[in-house]
Design a protein around this motif. Structure first.
Motif, mmCIF file in Angstrom:
data_model
loop_
_atom_site.group_PDB
_atom_site.id
_atom_site.type_symbol
_atom_site.label_atom_id
_atom_site.label_comp_id
_atom_site.label_asym_id
_atom_site.label_seq_id
_atom_site.Cartn_x
_atom_site.Cartn_y
_atom_site.Cartn_z
ATOM 1 N N UNK A 51 35.636 27.740 48.254
ATOM 2 C CA UNK A 51 36.944 27.885 48.914
ATOM 3 C C UNK A 51 38.085 27.954 47.913
ATOM 4 N N UNK A 52 37.885 27.379 46.722
ATOM 5 C CA UNK A 52 38.999 27.286 45.764
ATOM 6 C C UNK A 52 39.063 28.482 44.811
ATOM 7 N N UNK A 53 38.076 29.380 44.878
ATOM 8 C CA UNK A 53 37.973 30.400 43.827
ATOM 9 C C UNK A 53 38.838 31.640 44.051
ATOM 10 N N UNK A 54 39.587 31.642 45.167
ATOM 11 C CA UNK A 54 40.463 32.786 45.445
ATOM 12 C C UNK A 54 41.702 32.794 44.561
ATOM 13 N N UNK A 55 42.016 31.631 43.971
ATOM 14 C CA UNK A 55 43.220 31.575 43.129
ATOM 15 C C UNK A 55 42.809 31.318 41.679
ATOM 16 N N UNK A 56 43.706 31.747 40.819
ATOM 17 C CA UNK A 56 43.461 31.579 39.395
ATOM 18 C C UNK A 56 43.360 30.096 39.023
ATOM 19 N N UNK A 57 44.257 29.304 39.613
ATOM 20 C CA UNK A 57 44.236 27.874 39.315
ATOM 21 C C UNK A 57 42.924 27.266 39.800
ATOM 22 N N UNK A 58 42.466 27.709 40.966
ATOM 23 C CA UNK A 58 41.214 27.189 41.520
ATOM 24 C C UNK A 58 40.041 27.524 40.604
ATOM 25 N N UNK A 59 40.018 28.762 40.111
ATOM 26 C CA UNK A 59 38.919 29.173 39.224
ATOM 27 C C UNK A 59 38.949 28.376 37.932
ATOM 28 N N UNK A 60 40.174 28.177 37.427
ATOM 29 C CA UNK A 60 40.299 27.426 36.175
ATOM 30 C C UNK A 60 39.814 25.994 36.388
ATOM 31 N N UNK A 61 40.189 25.398 37.537
ATOM 32 C CA UNK A 61 39.793 24.010 37.800
ATOM 33 C C UNK A 61 38.284 23.901 37.957
ATOM 34 N N UNK A 62 37.688 24.893 38.637
ATOM 35 C CA UNK A 62 36.245 24.820 38.890
ATOM 36 C C UNK A 62 35.432 25.330 37.710
ATOM 37 N N UNK A 63 36.067 26.071 36.808
ATOM 38 C CA UNK A 63 35.321 26.686 35.702
ATOM 39 C C UNK A 63 34.333 27.691 36.240
ATOM 40 N N UNK A 64 34.702 28.341 37.340
ATOM 41 C CA UNK A 64 33.765 29.272 37.987
ATOM 42 C C UNK A 64 34.532 30.416 38.627
ATOM 43 N N UNK A 65 33.797 31.454 38.982
ATOM 44 C CA UNK A 65 34.408 32.589 39.675
ATOM 45 C C UNK A 65 33.427 33.078 40.742
ATOM 46 N N UNK A 66 33.932 33.953 41.616
ATOM 47 C CA UNK A 66 33.094 34.410 42.726
ATOM 48 C C UNK A 66 32.787 35.891 42.597
ATOM 49 N N UNK A 67 31.532 36.252 42.838
ATOM 50 C CA UNK A 67 31.107 37.651 42.800
ATOM 51 C C UNK A 67 30.728 38.040 44.215
ATOM 52 N N UNK A 68 31.353 39.101 44.692
ATOM 53 C CA UNK A 68 31.152 39.439 46.096
ATOM 54 C C UNK A 68 30.276 40.674 46.270
ATOM 55 N N UNK A 69 29.322 40.576 47.172
ATOM 56 C CA UNK A 69 28.526 41.739 47.545
ATOM 57 C C UNK A 69 27.149 41.753 46.890
ATOM 58 N N UNK A 70 26.193 42.307 47.646
ATOM 59 C CA UNK A 70 24.798 42.301 47.177
ATOM 60 C C UNK A 70 24.632 43.087 45.879
ATOM 61 N N UNK A 71 25.279 44.276 45.839
ATOM 62 C CA UNK A 71 25.010 45.126 44.678
ATOM 63 C C UNK A 71 25.559 44.500 43.398
#
Ligand SMILES: C[S@@+](CC[C@H](N)C(=O)[O-])C[C@H]1O[C@@H](n2cnc3c(N)ncnc32)[C@H](O)[C@@H]1O
Length: 441
Positions: A51-71
């Motif tokens: 839920x937090x990965x939509x924002x830059x601050x959220x990604x920085x805090x989690x040390x993670x990012x989201x990849x969308x889609x099967x391909x």
């Protein structure tokens, strides 16, 4: 350069990154291909990090990012990028979805099934989302990390789609190093990840506080800096790469390559444009430049290697020596140096079998016949079946030719001491023995 930064350009919080790895998994889901309890609410604990990965601050805090889609997920899996966990929409149940679930299970990646509408909410998008993967953000590379032979420098490029395209094109052309001249450039947003097809996660990225700092680091690492501009000083196709590793600099969408980089660059090149176009899109321009300069560099390195190869040196030297000896023998007796050598060998040995003489001269049967014909015609050698025999006339001719041969040899060895001549002969003998071994094996 900011070493503690992650790819969001913000400081990294390792604890949160750790939390993502552990807290995101539930026992029933780990490696199950998503057969655990379906998450039916955005408040589900398993969706907390996503839920937090939509924002830059959220990604920085989690040390993670989201990849969308099967391909996209399939591509990063194929590239060996580790995934922390994956969310799969309830409705994603085609054969392809099952195949991906199987792959994730093989890799031991936790998959959580999520109600379709809930996954869309978590991804923060209005369109349907079937798969969402969480990947760890690799830290930026240290400035001291090793460099490859070609770096792509993004000088103020801001559009996420362009950034992703640049990284993707660079990686497709074998480039490992990307340099960012702006400390806050974020290469982890969904758009960058999507446009780069996930390659930002496996690219050695260095981030500098300013364009000048980036150029200084590249220069001290030995790079030839090639900046690009629609108003370049020379055509890119004619740019002279000097054999150093190349740092290709592309500029931001509006202001282009910064003035300090233009001033510090070794070359400022332009891709010619026709018509009323002010400039090319940076992604398109970089694609052209990467291809053209990369090919140029490969050719330059190849040419350099050929020029510096031992085989070429020895072959060329041998050819020049033979030419010098040929000229002297022709002027003195109308013979080639090989004919003089044949005369020397037979005269010294009295009788030499044709096979041996052929080996000594490095020629075939027919060539040996042609080579010895003038010598037998002049009565300088005699042929008895397959053996060559010396004659008094040949001895006399050789006595006259010997000083000529010696003189040329002295000229060729001018400047080499007696010891050096001996070493040269020993070394050549050893290389010849190695070559003979290779041919025999
Ligand atoms: C949209 S352009 C920037 C335009 C900007 N107004 C300028 O004059 O540089 C973005 C980048 O693409 C590259 N680029 C675009 N057109 C180019 C061309 N014809 N030759 C070389 N590079 C070009 C340069 O790196 C440029 O900084």
């Amino acid at each position: 350069m900011s070493r503690a930064r992650n790819r969001t350009g913000a400081n990294r919080h390792g604890e949160d990154a750790e939390h993502l790895g552990r807290g995101g998994q539930s026992e029933g889901d780990v490696g199950s291909g998503g057969t655990g309890p379906v998450a039916t609410s955005v408040k589900d604990e398993r969706l907390a990090v996503a839920r937090t990965l939509g924002t830059r601050a959220g990604r920085a805090a989690a040390g993670a990012c989201a990849l969308e889609g099967r391909s996209l997920i399939e591509q990063v899996l194929a590239a060996g990028t580790p995934l922390r966990e994956v969310l799969r929409a309830e409705g994603a149940s085609s054969a392809e979805d099952e195949r991906l679930a199987g792959r994730l299970q093989d890799r031991g990646v936790a998959v959580h099934r999520v109600r379709d509408g809930v996954l869309r909410q978590v991804a923060g998008t209005a369109r349907p989302v079937a798969w969402l993967a969480l990947a760890a953000l690799p830290p930026d590379a240290e400035v001291t990390a090793p460099w490859g032979d070609f770096a792509l420098v993004c000088d103020g490029v801001a559009d996420p789609g362009n950034l992703g395209t640049l990284v993707r094109s660079g990686r497709a052309l074998g480039i490992e190093d990307v340099v960012l001249t702006n400390p806050t450039t974020d290469v982890t947003s969904r758009r960058v990840l999507d446009a780069s097809r996930g390659t930002v996660l496996t690219t050695r990225t260095r981030r500098f506080a300013s364009p000048s700092e980036a150029v200084a680091a590249l220069r001290s690492a030995g790079f030839q800096i090639v900046a690009t501009s629609p108003r370049g000083r020379q055509l890119q196709a004619l740019a002279a790469l000097d054999g150093r590793p190349v740092a290709l600099v592309v500029g931001g969408e509006t202001s282009g390559v910064s003035q300090e980089v233009i001033e510090a660059a070794d070359l400022l090149v332009a891709i010619p444009m026709a018509g009323a176009v002010e400039s090319l899109n940076v992604g398109v321009a970089a694609g052209i430049s990467l291809y053209e300069l990369r090919t140029k560099r490969v050719l330059a390195v190849l040419t350099e290697r050929i020029r510096n190869s031992l085989g070429r040196d020895v072959t060329l030297t041998g050819r020049f020596i033979r030419d010098a000896l040929d000229r002297a023998a022709r002027e003195a007796a109308g013979l080639s140096s090989a004919q003089v050598i044949a005369l020397m060998v037979v005269t010294a040995e009295r009788r030499t079998p044709g096979d041996e003489l052929r080996r000594d001269l490095g020629v075939g049967d027919r060539e040996l016949d042609e080579l010895t014909a003038p010598l037998t015609e002049r009565g300088w050698l005699e042929r008895q079946e397959n053996t060559y025999v010396r004659t008094p006339a040949g001895e006399q001719a050789l006595a006259a030719l010997w000083p000529v041969q010696q003189q040329v040899e002295q000229q060729l060895l001018t400047g080499l001491s007696a010891d050096e001549r001996q070493v040269l002969q020993d070394l050549l003998g050893r290389v010849r023995a190695n070559a003979t071994r290779i041919m025999g094996s």
